[in-house]
Design an enzyme around this catalytic site. Structure first.
Site, PDB file in Angstrom:
ATOM      1  N   ASP A  13       0.844  -1.198   0.000  1.00  0.00           N
ATOM      2  CA  ASP A  13       0.000   0.000   0.000  1.00  0.00           C
ATOM      3  C   ASP A  13       0.882   1.253   0.000  1.00  0.00           C
ATOM      4  O   ASP A  13       1.554   1.547   0.990  1.00  0.00           O
ATOM      5  CB  ASP A  13      -0.883  -0.022   1.250  1.00  0.00           C
ATOM      6  CG  ASP A  13      -2.102   0.865   1.129  1.00  0.00           C
ATOM      7  OD1 ASP A  13      -2.193   1.619   0.140  1.00  0.00           O
ATOM      8  OD2 ASP A  13      -2.968   0.802   2.020  1.00  0.00           O
ATOM      9  N   ASP A  14       0.903   1.965  -1.120  1.00  0.00           N
ATOM     10  CA  ASP A  14       1.695   3.198  -1.268  1.00  0.00           C
ATOM     11  C   ASP A  14       3.199   2.936  -1.231  1.00  0.00           C
ATOM     12  O   ASP A  14       3.974   3.769  -0.760  1.00  0.00           O
ATOM     13  CB  ASP A  14       1.340   4.227  -0.178  1.00  0.00           C
ATOM     14  CG  ASP A  14      -0.062   4.774  -0.313  1.00  0.00           C
ATOM     15  OD1 ASP A  14      -0.771   4.369  -1.253  1.00  0.00           O
ATOM     16  OD2 ASP A  14      -0.454   5.611   0.513  1.00  0.00           O
ATOM     17  N   CYS A  51      -5.310   4.336  -4.548  1.00  0.00           N
ATOM     18  CA  CYS A  51      -5.623   3.017  -3.978  1.00  0.00           C
ATOM     19  C   CYS A  51      -6.812   2.279  -4.583  1.00  0.00           C
ATOM     20  O   CYS A  51      -6.667   1.292  -5.292  1.00  0.00           O
ATOM     21  CB  CYS A  51      -5.881   3.156  -2.483  1.00  0.00           C
ATOM     22  SG  CYS A  51      -4.870   4.326  -1.596  1.00  0.00           S
ATOM     23  N   ARG A  55      -7.370  -1.037  -7.207  1.00  0.00           N
ATOM     24  CA  ARG A  55      -7.943  -2.307  -6.733  1.00  0.00           C
ATOM     25  C   ARG A  55      -9.160  -2.714  -7.570  1.00  0.00           C
ATOM     26  O   ARG A  55      -9.400  -3.906  -7.800  1.00  0.00           O
ATOM     27  CB  ARG A  55      -8.289  -2.185  -5.245  1.00  0.00           C
ATOM     28  CG  ARG A  55      -7.050  -2.001  -4.390  1.00  0.00           C
ATOM     29  CD  ARG A  55      -7.326  -1.419  -3.002  1.00  0.00           C
ATOM     30  NE  ARG A  55      -6.103  -0.880  -2.461  1.00  0.00           N
ATOM     31  CZ  ARG A  55      -5.234  -1.576  -1.707  1.00  0.00           C
ATOM     32  NH1 ARG A  55      -5.501  -2.825  -1.375  1.00  0.00           N
ATOM     33  NH2 ARG A  55      -4.119  -1.017  -1.273  1.00  0.00           N
ATOM     34  N   LYS A 115      -6.553  -5.315   3.342  1.00  0.00           N
ATOM     35  CA  LYS A 115      -7.335  -4.113   3.019  1.00  0.00           C
ATOM     36  C   LYS A 115      -8.205  -4.331   1.781  1.00  0.00           C
ATOM     37  O   LYS A 115      -7.711  -4.764   0.745  1.00  0.00           O
ATOM     38  CB  LYS A 115      -6.367  -2.948   2.800  1.00  0.00           C
ATOM     39  CG  LYS A 115      -6.974  -1.697   2.190  1.00  0.00           C
ATOM     40  CD  LYS A 115      -5.929  -0.610   2.058  1.00  0.00           C
ATOM     41  CE  LYS A 115      -6.370   0.505   1.128  1.00  0.00           C
ATOM     42  NZ  LYS A 115      -5.388   1.603   1.038  1.00  0.00           N
ATOM     43  N   HIS A 117     -11.117  -1.746   0.585  1.00  0.00           N
ATOM     44  CA  HIS A 117     -11.229  -0.408  -0.014  1.00  0.00           C
ATOM     45  C   HIS A 117     -12.020  -0.409  -1.321  1.00  0.00           C
ATOM     46  O   HIS A 117     -11.787   0.423  -2.200  1.00  0.00           O
ATOM     47  CB  HIS A 117      -9.835   0.209  -0.237  1.00  0.00           C
ATOM     48  CG  HIS A 117      -9.847   1.709  -0.234  1.00  0.00           C
ATOM     49  ND1 HIS A 117      -8.788   2.471  -0.679  1.00  0.00           N
ATOM     50  CD2 HIS A 117     -10.804   2.601   0.161  1.00  0.00           C
ATOM     51  CE1 HIS A 117      -9.066   3.758  -0.556  1.00  0.00           C
ATOM     52  NE2 HIS A 117     -10.279   3.857  -0.048  1.00  0.00           N
ATOM     53  N   HIS A 214       1.454   2.382   4.107  1.00  0.00           N
ATOM     54  CA  HIS A 214       0.526   3.521   4.132  1.00  0.00           C
ATOM     55  C   HIS A 214       0.556   4.189   5.513  1.00  0.00           C
ATOM     56  O   HIS A 214       0.691   3.524   6.530  1.00  0.00           O
ATOM     57  CB  HIS A 214      -0.883   3.005   3.841  1.00  0.00           C
ATOM     58  CG  HIS A 214      -1.893   4.040   3.480  1.00  0.00           C
ATOM     59  ND1 HIS A 214      -2.316   5.018   4.359  1.00  0.00           N
ATOM     60  CD2 HIS A 214      -2.605   4.246   2.340  1.00  0.00           C
ATOM     61  CE1 HIS A 214      -3.233   5.773   3.780  1.00  0.00           C
ATOM     62  NE2 HIS A 214      -3.429   5.330   2.549  1.00  0.00           N
ATOM     63  N   ASP A 322      -0.089  -0.577  -5.022  1.00  0.00           N
ATOM     64  CA  ASP A 322      -1.334  -0.101  -5.627  1.00  0.00           C
ATOM     65  C   ASP A 322      -1.174   1.241  -6.331  1.00  0.00           C
ATOM     66  O   ASP A 322      -2.065   1.672  -7.064  1.00  0.00           O
ATOM     67  CB  ASP A 322      -2.455  -0.026  -4.586  1.00  0.00           C
ATOM     68  CG  ASP A 322      -2.117   0.876  -3.405  1.00  0.00           C
ATOM     69  OD1 ASP A 322      -0.946   1.267  -3.261  1.00  0.00           O
ATOM     70  OD2 ASP A 322      -3.033   1.190  -2.617  1.00  0.00           O
ATOM     71  N   ASN A 323      -0.062   1.911  -6.113  1.00  0.00           N
ATOM     72  CA  ASN A 323       0.227   3.193  -6.773  1.00  0.00           C
ATOM     73  C   ASN A 323       1.626   3.616  -6.358  1.00  0.00           C
ATOM     74  O   ASN A 323       2.305   2.888  -5.620  1.00  0.00           O
ATOM     75  CB  ASN A 323      -0.794   4.277  -6.382  1.00  0.00           C
ATOM     76  CG  ASN A 323      -1.154   4.302  -4.913  1.00  0.00           C
ATOM     77  OD1 ASN A 323      -2.284   3.978  -4.534  1.00  0.00           O
ATOM     78  ND2 ASN A 323      -0.201   4.669  -4.072  1.00  0.00           N
ATOM     79  N   LYS A 380       2.159   9.351  -5.738  1.00  0.00           N
ATOM     80  CA  LYS A 380       0.739   8.983  -5.687  1.00  0.00           C
ATOM     81  C   LYS A 380      -0.168  10.182  -5.977  1.00  0.00           C
ATOM     82  O   LYS A 380       0.110  11.303  -5.570  1.00  0.00           O
ATOM     83  CB  LYS A 380       0.413   8.424  -4.301  1.00  0.00           C
ATOM     84  CG  LYS A 380      -1.053   8.084  -4.062  1.00  0.00           C
ATOM     85  CD  LYS A 380      -1.258   7.599  -2.637  1.00  0.00           C
ATOM     86  CE  LYS A 380      -2.726   7.334  -2.333  1.00  0.00           C
ATOM     87  NZ  LYS A 380      -2.912   6.832  -0.950  1.00  0.00           N
TER      88      LYS A 380
END
Length: 560
Positions: A13-14, A51, A55, A115, A117, A214, A322-323, A380
């Site tokens: 994540d990030d 994010c 996904r 996660k 989201h 994150h 994710d990014n 991001k």
């Protein structure tokens, strides 16, 4: 193949492009590095710039504007402009067939820990979208230690990120989750439990989306201590250091021109900081590095279990982020920034000694974020390469071809939308086409990697293929080596820029005036993409960055 493969999809994540050892980082990630040595590294893998849109693309194989996350759910909930438009439901919509739904119907055991989201309402939760076994965090982030302060009215102090968890189809209170809790460790524990108790007569599809690294930046003291002093030279020095290692590893060209570090909102450079400010900033980066190392250790536990059970060779493992790395100045975001500052001042201790613990609440900022995305521009939420190009590792030697040789690197352009068709082809499962379970659905826009990975094709997307991006009013359209980018104020000049990514991956030289015909062609492609995907932009607030006043469901609605 006589036996259907298993799948393990791991999402950080990030995480920035150079945040793991196999992609030039000083951060210790031996388990991911081993997967990379024995597999394939992709330098041209692309996602959305944030994010939940990414996904949605992963789960649907199509564009986020079609799959329900045309904008961040948090933005949609607070901005009437987007509400009521197809593709802007703020959740994975019913006009796509979700990958776990398809595989579940085909006899796969589908499991998830981490996660989500992709929607808070019951009908949008992981169990409703095809995962048979689930432990999940529903919103976009959470406290890594489950430290959740509440107000006098018994609502979460961090209203934009309430602690909403699910166990299978049931909503659970964060108070019912056993302590001690640390996100990466607990997500892994649950995944290991699901894998150990699964039906071994069925193949499995496992989805392990971590919340690390994150914000809030939090990690065990003993792991943070291992990086003490490592970042005292600052983000500019780290960026140059990582860039040199990327060159040595053959992940970027020797003559690459990196984009200069940018300072949004007048953010101070390292040289302008006081010694105390530097110490605090370096401590945050130490915590960030520790979060990545802990995540890597946990990934190693899952891989070890597969190896012990003789399932590693028959499991397609995919790892990415994710990014791009997070670099936002959260306090500068309208509504959210003020809320964070008030809440942190009241409930958290951000003294330098306490940074990284559960009752601290910090984030990196723009310069460390850009250290992780070199040579690309920004991070991001940007449509530039720093926001959408992510590290990617594939491990599946069983297929041969590109995956047969160790330590292979590819610079081929690929996208997160390719995962669904790749998994389905490897599983021998057909996509349902334009109808699934009695409803109309979009066909995938992504392409399978199987023939390419097997060495039967030289590329996934040919030079004529067109790919588009849009979030927060920033837009990009790409065909082959050419990319046009639109950055609205205050992030840009409100005009189309043109870049040759093959010659200039850092997006440093705007060629719009030198090649107007190519730019005109790409802009025409952009309008086609807009029409095909139903993309809309609120020009009165084009650069809104999400995380507004609401997540689209109240604490009372959740049943508390």
């Amino acid at each position: 193949m006589s036996k259907q493969p298993n799948f393990l999809i791991i999402l950080a994540d990030d995480l920035g492009f150079s945040d793991i050892g196999a992609f030039g980082s000083e951060i210790r990630t031996p388990n991911l590095d081993k997967l990379a040595r024995n597999g394939l590294r992709q330098t041209g893998f692309h996602t959305a710039s944030a994010c939940s849109p990414t996904r949605s693309m992963l789960m649907s194989g199509t564009d986020n504007h079609l799959a329900g996350l045309g904008q961040m759910a948090e933005n949609i909930a607070r901005d009437p402009f987007y509400q009521g438009h197809k593709g802007y439901e703020g959740m994975l919509n019913d006009r796509v067939a979700a990958l776990p739904e398809i595989l579940s119907d085909a006899g796969y055991e589908t499991i998830m820990s981490g996660k989500w989201h992709l929607g808070l309402p019951k009908h949008a939760q992981p169990h409703a979208r095809g995962f048979q076994k689930v432990f999940g965090l529903l919103p976009g982030a959470g406290n890594h230690y489950l430290y959740e302060p509440f107000l006098e009215d018994q609502t979460p102090a961090m209203k934009f990120l309430p602690p909403l968890y699910v166990e299978g189809a049931e909503q659970i209170s964060h108070k019912d989750i056993p302590q001690p809790f640390y996100s990466s460790t607990y997500f892994t524990e649950r995944m290991l439990g699901f894998l150990k108790e699964r039906d071994t007569n069925k193949p499995f599809f496992a989805y392990l989306p971590y919340t690390a690294p994150h914000w809030p930046l939090q990690a065990p003291d003993e792991e943070v201590a291992k990086y003490k002093g490592r970042y005292d030279a600052g983000p500019e020095a780290l960026r140059l250091e990582r860039l040199q290692r990327l060159k040595e590893l053959g992940l970027v060209s020797e003559d690459v021109q990196p984009h200069p570090i940018m300072s949004p909102y007048g953010y101070k450079s390292w040289d302008e900081l006081t010694s105390e400010e530097r110490a605090v900033s370096a401590k945050k980066m130490e915590v960030y590095a520790a979060m990545v190392t802990v995540m890597d250790k946990e990934i190693g536990r899952v891989v070890s279990l597969l190896e012990e059970r003789g399932e590693l060779d028959n499991t397609f493992i995919f790892f990415s982020s994710d990014n791009g790395a997070e670099g936002a100045l959260l306090e500068a975001i309208p509504v959210m920034g003020e809320m964070i500052q008030r809440t942190v001042e009241r409930f958290f201790d951000n003294s330098i000694e306490n940074i990284g613990r559960g009752d601290s609440w910090t984030y990196l900022g723009p310069h460390w974020g850009q250290a992780a995305t070199a040579p690309s521009k920004m991070y991001k939420a940007w449509a530039t390469e720093g926001g959408i190009r992510c590290p990617s590792i594939i491990h599946y030697p069983h297929l041969g071809g590109l995956l047969k040789s160790n330590n292979t690197v590819t610079h081929e352009f690929t996208t997160i939308m390719d995962i669904l068709p790749t998994v389905l082809e490897l599983a021998g499962v057909q996509h349902p086409g334009d109808e699934f379970r009695g409803r109309k659905v979009h066909k995938p826009r992504g392409k399978s990697w199987v023939s390419w990975l097997a060495g039967q094709e030289k590329e996934v997307h040919d030079e004529n293929a067109v790919h588009g991006w849009e979030l927060f009013g920033q837009a990009a359209i790409r065909q082959g080596r050419w990319k046009a980018v639109w950055l609205p104020p205050p992030t840009g000049s409100d005009e189309w820029l043109l870049f040759d990514l093959e010659a200039d991956p850092g997006e440093t030289k705007n060629l719009a005036k030198d090649n107007p015909e190519k730019l005109q062609q790409l802009v025409a492609f952009w309008h086609e993409y807009e029409a095909e995907t139903g993309t809309i932009v609120n020009m009165s607030n084009p650069a809104g960055t999400g995380f507004g006043r609401s997540t689209g469901i109240s604490w009372d609605d959740w049943g508390h």
